[in-house]
Design an enzyme around this catalytic site. Structure first.
Site, mmCIF file in Angstrom:
data_model
loop_
_atom_site.group_PDB
_atom_site.id
_atom_site.type_symbol
_atom_site.label_atom_id
_atom_site.label_comp_id
_atom_site.label_asym_id
_atom_site.label_seq_id
_atom_site.Cartn_x
_atom_site.Cartn_y
_atom_site.Cartn_z
ATOM 1 N N ARG A 52 26.347 -42.492 0.125
ATOM 2 C CA ARG A 52 27.031 -41.226 0.390
ATOM 3 C C ARG A 52 27.635 -40.644 -0.882
ATOM 4 O O ARG A 52 27.635 -39.425 -1.086
ATOM 5 C CB ARG A 52 28.108 -41.395 1.465
ATOM 6 C CG ARG A 52 28.727 -40.071 1.903
ATOM 7 C CD ARG A 52 29.641 -40.224 3.089
ATOM 8 N NE ARG A 52 30.836 -41.006 2.765
ATOM 9 C CZ ARG A 52 31.826 -41.242 3.626
ATOM 10 N NH1 ARG A 52 31.758 -40.775 4.867
ATOM 11 N NH2 ARG A 52 32.879 -41.967 3.271
ATOM 12 N N LYS A 151 32.027 -35.267 0.077
ATOM 13 C CA LYS A 151 33.339 -35.909 -0.052
ATOM 14 C C LYS A 151 33.843 -35.646 -1.471
ATOM 15 O O LYS A 151 33.732 -36.491 -2.366
ATOM 16 C CB LYS A 151 33.245 -37.402 0.250
ATOM 17 C CG LYS A 151 34.592 -38.053 0.576
ATOM 18 C CD LYS A 151 34.380 -39.456 1.117
ATOM 19 C CE LYS A 151 35.703 -40.151 1.412
ATOM 20 N NZ LYS A 151 36.451 -39.516 2.511
#
Length: 288
Positions: A52, A151
């Site tokens: 991620r 993120k």
């Protein structure tokens, strides 16, 4: 003992862990990060977090100056250097030092920072009694602006919503998306249970695709609970049988009230408690 921080390419004492005041991570929130748990000295769901991180970096055109395998090794070395058995890792990659302007072509030397320390997200009684939420007026980032699936170091959107929660005496707040649908909380994904079915907002609702969220969905399906990703409204939460949050730091925590309305019995429900137990067992095993 002072913490050992991984900075760029080596471990340094925390007092020596410094970056330039011209770093775009500081000046503009220009960078990405991951929060990762350590259980029993093992990095939990390490591959998923690293994947991620690299996806977030690619989305903002940030080249991480380390291969994934080397970065994983650096994380593990930082955990070992701090003799951390159970705790939390903050893995940060900044754009690097640049000028007082937005042009990323003028930046250089991206910084890799790894902090491994202990963390207490919520008081122990919150996990026993559940938490209360209030809906924030601050909505989740519009997906046409900065994608919530990145993120990034720019968490001001979440911080402003969290301020609303703390002003109301809550430790968390619910965020809606630009369509008025439920997105997530300021630091956690959200689930409800209705008639034995787990329901959670889909990725296109404006959420971060949580690592813990995905793990709990897998645990639920393995336990025989139906799981659906579909748009939710506050009404769905008000009339739910159970509700809970998931997050790397928060783990699994029940929600017993929203906007002054009790959810279900007003206490953590049986399916929530079962999934919490299953998640705790997963952490002891170190993953799937």
């Amino acid at each position: 003992m002072p913490l050992k921080i991984f900075l760029s390419d080596r471990l340094v004492d925390e007092a020596d862990a410094k970056v330039s005041v011209f770093d775009h991570g500081l000046l503009y929130g220009d960078g990405v990060f991951e929060g990762i748990r350590v259980y029993g000295g093992k990095v939990f769901l390490h591959d998923e977090h690293i994947e991620r991180l690299y996806e977030s970096a690619r989305a903002i055109r940030l080249v991480i100056p380390m291969e994934a395998a080397a970065l994983k090794k650096a994380v593990e070395e930082t955990v070992a250097a701090n003799s951390l058995s159970d705790g939390y890792i903050r893995l940060v990659v900044t754009r690097g030092a640049g000028s007082l302007g937005l042009d990323i072509r003028k930046t250089s030397n991206p910084q890799v920072i790894i902090i491994a320390d202990t963390i207490t997200m919520y008081p122990p009684e919150t996990y026993t009694n559940g938490m209360k939420l209030v809906t924030a007026s601050t909505i989740r980032n519009h997906p046409g602006a900065l994608s919530p699936r990145i993120k990034s170091l720019n968490y001001l959107n979440n911080i402003m919503a969290r301020i609303e929660g703390t002003d109301a005496g809550m430790v968390e707040a619910l965020m809606l998306n630009h369509k008025g649908e439920v997105a997530e909380c300021t630091g956690d994904n959200i689930f409800i249970i209705k008639n034995g079915v787990l329901l959670t907002p889909p990725k296109d609702a404006g959420i971060l695709e949580g690592i813990t969220r995905n793990a709990v969905m897998r645990l639920a399906r393995e336990a025989g609970y139906p799981v659906k990703e579909e748009p939710l409204t506050r009404h769905d939460l008000y009339v739910a049988d159970e509700c809970f949050l998931t997050g790397t730091a928060a783990e699994v925590v029940a929600v017993v009230s929203l906007d002054g309305r009790p959810i279900g019995t007003g206490k953590p429900g049986p399916i929530t408690n079962d999934l919490l137990k299953r998640f705790q067992e997963l952490t002891k095993k170190g993953g799937f």
